[in-house]
Design an enzyme around this catalytic site. Structure first.
Site, PDB file in Angstrom:
ATOM      1  N   ILE A 117      -6.812   8.216  -0.839  1.00 23.01           N
ATOM      2  CA  ILE A 117      -6.821   6.761  -0.880  1.00 23.01           C
ATOM      3  C   ILE A 117      -7.649   6.348   0.333  1.00 23.01           C
ATOM      4  O   ILE A 117      -7.449   6.852   1.435  1.00 23.01           O
ATOM      5  CB  ILE A 117      -5.381   6.180  -0.829  1.00 23.01           C
ATOM      6  CG1 ILE A 117      -5.392   4.653  -0.816  1.00 23.01           C
ATOM      7  CG2 ILE A 117      -4.581   6.700   0.351  1.00 23.01           C
ATOM      8  CD1 ILE A 117      -3.972   4.024  -0.928  1.00 23.01           C
ATOM      9  N   SER A 118      -8.611   5.457   0.132  1.00 20.97           N
ATOM     10  CA  SER A 118      -9.528   5.093   1.217  1.00 20.97           C
ATOM     11  C   SER A 118      -8.787   4.430   2.368  1.00 20.97           C
ATOM     12  O   SER A 118      -7.753   3.785   2.183  1.00 20.97           O
ATOM     13  CB  SER A 118     -10.603   4.133   0.707  1.00 20.97           C
ATOM     14  OG  SER A 118     -11.309   4.691  -0.373  1.00 20.97           O
ATOM     15  N   GLN A 119      -9.363   4.584   3.557  1.00 25.04           N
ATOM     16  CA  GLN A 119      -8.870   3.918   4.769  1.00 25.04           C
ATOM     17  C   GLN A 119      -8.813   2.404   4.526  1.00 25.04           C
ATOM     18  O   GLN A 119      -9.712   1.852   3.902  1.00 25.04           O
ATOM     19  CB  GLN A 119      -9.877   4.253   5.873  1.00 25.04           C
ATOM     20  CG  GLN A 119      -9.633   3.658   7.215  1.00 25.04           C
ATOM     21  CD  GLN A 119     -10.841   3.892   8.125  1.00 25.04           C
ATOM     22  OE1 GLN A 119     -11.824   4.515   7.718  1.00 25.04           O
ATOM     23  NE2 GLN A 119     -10.760   3.392   9.333  1.00 25.04           N
TER      24      GLN A 119
ATOM     25  N   ARG B 209       0.821  -1.207   0.000  1.00 20.46           N
ATOM     26  CA  ARG B 209       0.000   0.000   0.000  1.00 20.46           C
ATOM     27  C   ARG B 209       0.862   1.267   0.000  1.00 20.46           C
ATOM     28  O   ARG B 209       0.454   2.294  -0.544  1.00 20.46           O
ATOM     29  CB  ARG B 209      -0.931  -0.037   1.226  1.00 20.46           C
ATOM     30  CG  ARG B 209      -1.855   1.173   1.373  1.00 20.46           C
ATOM     31  CD  ARG B 209      -2.814   0.964   2.535  1.00 20.46           C
ATOM     32  NE  ARG B 209      -3.396   2.207   3.008  1.00 20.46           N
ATOM     33  CZ  ARG B 209      -4.593   2.666   2.623  1.00 20.46           C
ATOM     34  NH1 ARG B 209      -5.322   1.994   1.777  1.00 20.46           N
ATOM     35  NH2 ARG B 209      -5.064   3.803   3.097  1.00 20.46           N
TER      36      ARG B 209
END
Ligand code: SAH
Length: 220
Positions: A68-70, A42
Protein backbone atom coordinates in the site's frame (compact mmCIF):
# COMPACT_ATOMS: atom_id res chain seq x y z
CA UNK A 1 -3.04 -4.09 27.48
CA UNK A 2 -5.43 -1.67 25.80
CA UNK A 3 -8.70 -3.25 24.76
CA UNK A 4 -9.74 -3.25 21.09
CA UNK A 5 -12.26 -0.53 21.86
CA UNK A 6 -9.86 2.06 23.17
CA UNK A 7 -7.39 1.43 20.34
CA UNK A 8 -9.73 3.29 18.01
CA UNK A 9 -9.07 6.82 19.40
CA UNK A 10 -5.33 6.15 19.00
CA UNK A 11 -5.81 5.24 15.37
CA UNK A 12 -7.84 8.38 14.79
CA UNK A 13 -5.11 10.43 16.46
CA UNK A 14 -2.53 8.73 14.22
CA UNK A 15 -4.65 9.62 11.19
CA UNK A 16 -4.88 13.29 12.17
CA UNK A 17 -1.11 13.38 12.79
CA UNK A 18 -0.53 11.79 9.39
CA UNK A 19 -2.61 14.57 7.83
CA UNK A 20 -0.80 17.43 9.52
CA UNK A 21 2.78 16.10 9.65
CA UNK A 22 3.08 14.14 6.40
CA UNK A 23 0.49 15.64 4.09
CA UNK A 24 -0.21 19.29 4.94
CA UNK A 25 3.32 20.00 6.18
CA UNK A 26 4.62 18.92 2.76
CA UNK A 27 2.40 21.27 0.86
CA UNK A 28 -0.68 19.27 -0.08
CA UNK A 29 -3.60 21.70 0.13
CA UNK A 30 -6.37 20.24 -2.05
CA UNK A 31 -9.33 20.19 0.34
CA UNK A 32 -10.96 17.15 -1.29
CA UNK A 33 -7.75 15.14 -0.84
CA UNK A 34 -7.37 16.23 2.79
CA UNK A 35 -11.02 15.47 3.57
CA UNK A 36 -10.79 12.02 1.97
CA UNK A 37 -7.60 11.04 3.77
CA UNK A 38 -8.92 12.41 7.06
CA UNK A 39 -12.05 10.32 6.72
CA UNK A 40 -10.83 6.98 5.37
CA UNK A 41 -9.71 4.42 7.92
CA UNK A 42 -6.42 3.49 6.29
CA UNK A 43 -5.81 0.89 9.02
CA UNK A 44 -8.62 -1.22 7.54
CA UNK A 45 -6.63 -1.52 4.29
CA UNK A 46 -3.67 -3.30 5.94
CA UNK A 47 -3.35 -6.60 7.79
CA UNK A 48 -4.73 -6.56 11.30
CA UNK A 49 -1.29 -7.07 12.84
CA UNK A 50 -0.05 -3.89 11.13
CA UNK A 51 -2.94 -1.58 11.95
CA UNK A 52 -0.92 0.43 14.49
CA UNK A 53 1.61 1.26 11.74
CA UNK A 54 -0.96 2.06 9.07
CA UNK A 55 -0.53 5.83 9.42
CA UNK A 56 3.28 5.73 9.38
CA UNK A 57 5.32 7.65 6.83
CA UNK A 58 6.08 4.60 4.67
CA UNK A 59 4.50 1.99 2.40
CA UNK A 60 3.44 -1.30 4.04
CA UNK A 61 3.33 -4.83 2.65
CA UNK A 62 -0.11 -6.10 1.61
CA UNK A 63 0.98 -9.58 0.50
CA UNK A 64 2.03 -11.04 -2.87
CA UNK A 65 5.13 -8.81 -2.87
CA UNK A 66 2.96 -5.68 -3.18
CA UNK A 67 2.54 -2.61 -0.99
CA UNK A 68 0.00 0.00 0.00
CA UNK A 69 1.60 3.29 -1.04
CA UNK A 70 3.01 5.73 1.51
CA UNK A 71 0.30 8.23 2.60
CA UNK A 72 2.17 11.22 1.16
CA UNK A 73 2.49 9.53 -2.24
CA UNK A 74 -1.26 8.83 -2.31
CA UNK A 75 -1.96 12.46 -1.41
CA UNK A 76 0.49 13.81 -3.98
CA UNK A 77 -0.83 11.64 -6.82
CA UNK A 78 -4.43 12.52 -5.88
CA UNK A 79 -3.66 16.24 -5.91
CA UNK A 80 -1.64 16.08 -9.14
CA UNK A 81 -4.64 14.53 -10.90
CA UNK A 82 -6.36 17.96 -10.74
CA UNK A 83 -9.68 16.14 -10.75
CA UNK A 84 -13.18 17.54 -10.35
CA UNK A 85 -16.10 15.60 -8.85
CA UNK A 86 -17.87 13.43 -11.41
CA UNK A 87 -14.82 12.83 -13.58
CA UNK A 88 -14.24 9.31 -14.83
CA UNK A 89 -10.91 7.99 -13.61
CA UNK A 90 -9.00 4.78 -14.31
CA UNK A 91 -6.54 3.47 -11.73
CA UNK A 92 -4.04 0.76 -12.65
CA UNK A 93 -2.94 -1.25 -9.60
CA UNK A 94 -5.89 -1.56 -7.20
CA UNK A 95 -3.70 -3.25 -4.56
CA UNK A 96 -5.19 -2.58 -1.11
CA UNK A 97 -7.93 -0.36 -2.56
CA UNK A 98 -6.83 2.63 -0.46
CA UNK A 99 -6.03 4.94 -3.39
CA UNK A 100 -9.29 3.92 -5.08
CA UNK A 101 -11.23 4.78 -1.90
CA UNK A 102 -9.52 8.19 -1.72
CA UNK A 103 -10.50 8.92 -5.32
CA UNK A 104 -14.07 7.77 -4.67
CA UNK A 105 -14.32 10.04 -1.60
CA UNK A 106 -13.14 12.90 -3.85
CA UNK A 107 -16.33 12.31 -5.83
CA UNK A 108 -14.74 10.62 -8.84
CA UNK A 109 -16.25 7.82 -10.89
CA UNK A 110 -13.52 5.26 -10.18
CA UNK A 111 -12.52 2.25 -12.25
CA UNK A 112 -9.56 0.22 -11.06
CA UNK A 113 -7.67 -2.74 -12.52
CA UNK A 114 -5.54 -5.26 -10.58
CA UNK A 115 -3.62 -8.17 -12.09
CA UNK A 116 -3.26 -10.35 -8.96
CA UNK A 117 -6.36 -12.44 -8.48
CA UNK A 118 -6.17 -12.75 -4.68
CA UNK A 119 -5.72 -9.00 -4.22
CA UNK A 120 -8.54 -8.24 -6.63
CA UNK A 121 -11.04 -10.44 -4.77
CA UNK A 122 -9.87 -9.48 -1.28
CA UNK A 123 -10.07 -5.77 -2.08
CA UNK A 124 -13.40 -6.11 -3.88
CA UNK A 125 -14.94 -7.58 -0.74
CA UNK A 126 -13.32 -4.95 1.53
CA UNK A 127 -14.54 -2.05 -0.63
CA UNK A 128 -18.02 -3.53 -0.70
CA UNK A 129 -17.98 -3.97 3.09
CA UNK A 130 -16.95 -0.31 3.47
CA UNK A 131 -19.80 0.81 1.22
CA UNK A 132 -17.84 1.73 -1.93
CA UNK A 133 -20.31 -0.01 -4.22
CA UNK A 134 -19.72 2.26 -7.16
CA UNK A 135 -16.01 1.63 -7.64
CA UNK A 136 -15.66 -0.54 -10.75
CA UNK A 137 -13.05 -3.28 -10.32
CA UNK A 138 -11.51 -5.50 -12.95
CA UNK A 139 -9.05 -8.40 -12.78
CA UNK A 140 -6.77 -7.94 -15.77
CA UNK A 141 -3.48 -6.61 -17.10
CA UNK A 142 -4.02 -2.89 -16.58
CA UNK A 143 -1.35 -1.93 -19.11
CA UNK A 144 -4.09 -2.72 -21.63
CA UNK A 145 -6.41 -0.23 -19.92
CA UNK A 146 -10.15 -0.87 -19.77
CA UNK A 147 -11.29 -0.32 -23.39
CA UNK A 148 -14.99 -1.00 -22.72
CA UNK A 149 -15.13 1.88 -20.22
CA UNK A 150 -12.88 4.34 -22.10
CA UNK A 151 -12.37 7.25 -22.49
CA UNK A 152 -11.18 8.34 -19.05
CA UNK A 153 -10.66 11.97 -18.08
CA UNK A 154 -7.96 10.93 -15.64
CA UNK A 155 -5.69 7.89 -15.47
CA UNK A 156 -3.46 7.09 -12.49
CA UNK A 157 -0.96 4.23 -12.53
CA UNK A 158 0.24 3.17 -9.08
CA UNK A 159 3.00 0.81 -10.26
CA UNK A 160 6.11 1.64 -12.29
CA UNK A 161 7.00 0.27 -15.72
CA UNK A 162 9.65 0.84 -18.37
CA UNK A 163 7.40 2.85 -20.69
CA UNK A 164 4.05 4.61 -20.93
CA UNK A 165 1.59 1.93 -22.11
CA UNK A 166 0.18 3.05 -25.46
CA UNK A 167 -3.36 1.75 -24.72
CA UNK A 168 -3.55 4.10 -21.73
CA UNK A 169 -2.67 7.12 -23.84
CA UNK A 170 -5.26 6.03 -26.40
CA UNK A 171 -7.94 5.61 -23.71
CA UNK A 172 -7.23 9.03 -22.18
CA UNK A 173 -9.93 11.60 -22.97
CA UNK A 174 -9.07 14.94 -24.60
CA UNK A 175 -8.60 16.97 -22.47
CA UNK A 176 -7.18 14.50 -20.00
CA UNK A 177 -4.34 13.86 -17.56
CA UNK A 178 -2.36 10.64 -17.05
CA UNK A 179 0.03 10.12 -14.11
CA UNK A 180 2.50 7.26 -14.30
CA UNK A 181 5.86 6.32 -12.74
CA UNK A 182 8.28 5.38 -15.55
CA UNK A 183 11.83 4.09 -15.23
CA UNK A 184 14.35 1.88 -16.95
CA UNK A 185 15.36 0.47 -13.58
CA UNK A 186 12.89 -1.40 -11.40
CA UNK A 187 11.75 0.35 -8.22
CA UNK A 188 13.23 3.67 -9.39
CA UNK A 189 11.05 5.82 -11.58
CA UNK A 190 10.29 9.37 -12.60
CA UNK A 191 6.71 10.44 -12.11
CA UNK A 192 5.40 11.50 -15.52
CA UNK A 193 2.41 13.75 -16.02
CA UNK A 194 1.04 13.35 -19.53
CA UNK A 195 -1.57 15.80 -20.67
CA UNK A 196 -3.76 15.45 -23.73
CA UNK A 197 -5.10 18.75 -24.98
CA UNK A 198 -6.46 19.69 -28.39
CA UNK A 199 -5.13 16.52 -29.99
CA UNK A 200 -1.62 17.14 -28.63
CA UNK A 201 0.22 15.17 -25.97
CA UNK A 202 2.54 16.99 -23.59
CA UNK A 203 4.76 15.19 -21.05
CA UNK A 204 6.27 16.62 -17.87
CA UNK A 205 8.74 14.92 -15.56
CA UNK A 206 7.73 15.59 -11.95
CA UNK A 207 10.73 13.94 -10.30
CA UNK A 208 11.90 10.72 -8.66
CA UNK A 209 9.49 8.21 -7.10
CA UNK A 210 9.63 4.54 -6.11
CA UNK A 211 6.78 2.18 -6.91
CA UNK A 212 6.44 -1.59 -7.19
CA UNK A 213 6.68 -3.07 -10.68
CA UNK A 214 4.04 -2.63 -13.32
CA UNK A 215 3.94 -6.15 -14.77
CA UNK A 216 2.25 -6.83 -18.07
CA UNK A 217 2.06 -6.54 -21.82
CA UNK A 218 3.28 -2.92 -21.77
CA UNK A 219 5.10 -3.28 -18.44
CA UNK A 220 7.92 -5.44 -17.07
N1 SAH B 1 -3.01 1.77 -5.40
C1 SAH B 1 -2.56 0.70 -4.53
C2 SAH B 1 -1.08 0.46 -4.67
C3 SAH B 1 -0.78 -0.99 -4.70
S1 SAH B 1 0.84 -1.42 -5.27
C4 SAH B 1 -2.98 0.94 -3.09
O1 SAH B 1 -3.52 2.01 -2.79
O2 SAH B 1 -2.80 0.06 -2.25
C5 SAH B 1 0.57 -1.58 -7.01
C6 SAH B 1 -0.38 -2.65 -7.47
O3 SAH B 1 -0.29 -2.70 -8.89
C7 SAH B 1 -0.07 -4.06 -6.98
O4 SAH B 1 -1.17 -4.58 -6.33
C8 SAH B 1 0.23 -4.83 -8.27
O5 SAH B 1 -0.19 -6.16 -8.25
C9 SAH B 1 -0.53 -4.01 -9.29
N2 SAH B 1 -0.10 -4.19 -10.68
C10 SAH B 1 1.14 -4.35 -11.17
N3 SAH B 1 1.10 -4.46 -12.52
C11 SAH B 1 -0.21 -4.38 -12.87
C12 SAH B 1 -0.91 -4.45 -14.12
N4 SAH B 1 -0.28 -4.62 -15.29
N5 SAH B 1 -2.25 -4.33 -14.09
C13 SAH B 1 -2.93 -4.15 -12.93
N6 SAH B 1 -2.32 -4.09 -11.73
C14 SAH B 1 -0.98 -4.20 -11.70
Amino acid sequence: MPSFKNQQPDLKRNRMRMLSEQIMARGISNSAVLAAMGKIKRHLFVEEAMQAEAYGDFPLPIGFGQTISQPYVVALMSELLEAEPGMKVLEIGTGSGYQAAVLAEMGLDVHSVERIKELHFRTASLLRRLGYYRIGLKLDDGTLGWPEEAPFERIIVTAGGPEIPRPLVEQLADPGILLIPVGEKQRRQQLIRLEKQGGKVIEHNLGAVSFVNLVGNHGW
